[in-house]
Write an enzyme that holds these catalytic residues in place. Structure first.
Site, short mmCIF file in Angstrom:
data_model
loop_
_atom_site.label_atom_id
_atom_site.label_comp_id
_atom_site.label_asym_id
_atom_site.label_seq_id
_atom_site.Cartn_x
_atom_site.Cartn_y
_atom_site.Cartn_z
N ASN A 360 60.85 75.89 56.96
CA ASN A 360 59.46 75.72 56.55
C ASN A 360 59.26 74.31 56.00
O ASN A 360 59.18 74.09 54.80
CB ASN A 360 59.09 76.78 55.50
CG ASN A 360 57.62 76.81 55.20
OD1 ASN A 360 57.17 76.28 54.20
ND2 ASN A 360 56.85 77.43 56.07
N ARG A 405 55.76 73.37 53.85
CA ARG A 405 54.62 73.62 54.75
C ARG A 405 53.71 74.70 54.18
O ARG A 405 52.49 74.56 54.19
CB ARG A 405 55.09 74.01 56.15
CG ARG A 405 53.93 74.04 57.16
CD ARG A 405 54.38 74.36 58.57
NE ARG A 405 53.31 74.10 59.53
CZ ARG A 405 52.36 74.96 59.85
NH1 ARG A 405 52.32 76.15 59.26
NH2 ARG A 405 51.43 74.65 60.73
N CYS A 406 54.30 75.79 53.68
CA CYS A 406 53.50 76.86 53.08
C CYS A 406 52.64 76.33 51.94
O CYS A 406 51.50 76.77 51.75
CB CYS A 406 54.40 77.96 52.55
SG CYS A 406 55.05 79.08 53.80
N MET A 407 53.19 75.41 51.15
CA MET A 407 52.51 74.95 49.94
C MET A 407 51.49 73.85 50.20
O MET A 407 50.96 73.27 49.25
CB MET A 407 53.54 74.44 48.93
CG MET A 407 54.46 75.50 48.38
SD MET A 407 55.49 74.93 47.01
CE MET A 407 56.47 73.65 47.82
#
Length: 416
Positions: A360, A405-407
């Site tokens: 990620n 990426r999630c954040m």
């Protein structure tokens, strides 16, 4: 809008690819929501663990610094929300969608709303994202609902998953999808993003499309989250059908992208409905035009794959891909083949690093990525493949089950 990214204004809000130079990004530094997390409530709030608050904040600050040091302009969700609340019509719009008689009962709803309207806008923004207990408000109305609550019960539940700004809204070429979230504890996130995009001056006067999610309606089974959406570039989009993103959601977003001319092809992938690979970007992420990090135990050559294009009479046509998803992506990107960099280590190390978000990663320009420093084996594989790795601490943030990426929600990025 045109797919020719050379024609767009230099300062336009748009996302031309997954790996072009990142210009602007939306983050959320968690504070009050983490203070309200306990071992007893974190699972119901869809958060995997209880984090050390100060350390998580320091790690998020380090993430921000890496981005700003590399020329990325960072916007913080709480600040944008507070600035949005400065406008009385925006504040009313937000509270109308979160405080009502059906949720609280008439008596308590009046008291909660009156209290929230009395707060300064920054404090209000913090409570909307971080939660509000009966004790914090000092509730004392003659309400049957309140009589059955304890001082530590939430009048407004915290939203710790706001940390993962990628999911709630995702920008795709010249527009944004404000995503109908799959799980109830995250549905209020869309209210905040809808308000920011609707009322905040940075977005109110900008030219962009809204593909889905900007209506007060029940999207039923058509759910989608941004961790499943990869903007490959050159008019192509890759979407995973996962634990949170349904085929119905993919069809809705694809129809809007294709009919507006913002995309010419959507590639849809079938993923296991498992917590370990909740979204596509936890097992497969683009690091350069032809280079991806992937987790081999999930991303198999025979993974079911479809291509969606616009046919006659603006009808979306769906065709199964028979030669594998990697060939479909290579064709879309017009490259001979993909470079696939596996999660590092032996079978045990690879499983641990995938769980700790090794795949990620956030690409900030072609071949340059941000990732957690703890995933040493995967970092080694990436560096051996010529990828420049900017490592950040993630001992606490990583326990929330989301990486760089999630954040991050990119709102301006170059094409390829």
């Amino acid at each position: 809008m045109s797919l020719d990214w050379n024609d767009r204004k230099a300062d336009s809000i748009a996302l031309g690819s997954e790996v072009g130079k990142l210009r602007k990004v939306l983050l959320h530094r968690p504070e009050l929501s983490l203070k309200h997390l306990t071992p007893g409530n974190c699972q119901s709030l869809l958060f995997d663990d209880v984090l050390r608050i100060e350390q998580a904040g320091k790690e998020h600050d380090a993430f921000q610094k890496v981005l700003t040091d590399n020329g990325v302009e960072v916007f913080l969700l709480t600040k944008l929300l507070a600035e949005t609340l400065n406008f009385s019509n925006a504040k009313s719009w937000i509270l109308d969608r979160q405080i009502n008689n059906y949720r609280f009962g008439e008596t308590l709803a009046m008291e909660v709303r009156s209290y929230l309207e009395s707060l300064d806008n920054l404090t209000l923004a913090r409570h909307l994202t971080g939660g509000l207990t009966c004790a914090e408000m000092g509730a004392n109305s003659k309400s049957m609902t309140l009589d059955r609550m304890s001082e530590t019960d939430f009048l407004i539940e915290p939203i710790p998953n706001h940390l993962f700004t990628r999911d709630t809204s995702c920008w795709v070429y010249g527009g944004v999808s404000i995503n109908p979230m799959a799980k109830n504890p995250r549905k209020r996130e869309t209210v905040h993003l809808r308000a920011i995009y609707k009322f905040h001056p940075m977005f109110k006067n900008a030219e962009f499309l809204t593909y889905m999610g900007n209506e007060d309606c029940n999207y039923d089974n058509a759910t989608i989250e941004g961790g499943d959406v990869l903007v490959l570039g050159r008019g192509n989009v890759l979407i995973g059908m996962s634990e949170r993103t349904t085929p119905q959601g993919v069809e809705q977003l694809s129809r809007a992208l294709l009919k507006t001319g913002q995309a010419r092809k959507i590639i849809a992938l079938e993923l296991p409905k498992a917590r370990s690979c909740m979204h596509l970007d936890t097992v497969f992420t683009q690091m350069d035009i032809d280079c991806f990090t992937y987790y081999p135990d999930i991303m198999h050559a025979d993974t079911d794959c479809w291509e969606l294009t616009l046919g006659e009479h603006e009808k979306v046509e769906t065709n199964r891909v028979h030669d594998g998803f990697t060939h479909a992506i290579a064709r879309a990107l017009d490259v001979p083949e993909l470079r696939l960099i596996p999660t590092g280590g032996d079978v045990f190390e690879a499983e641990r690093e995938q769980w700790n978000d090794a795949n990620n990663v956030l690409t900030i320009e072609p071949g340059v990525i941000v990732t957690y420093e703890r995933n040493v084996n995967t970092i080694r594989n990436m560096e051996e493949a010529g990828i420049k790795v900017l490592a950040i601490p993630g001992e606490e943030l990583g326990r929330g089950r989301g990486g760089a990426r999630c954040m991050s929600c990119p709102i301006q990025r170059d094409g390829i």
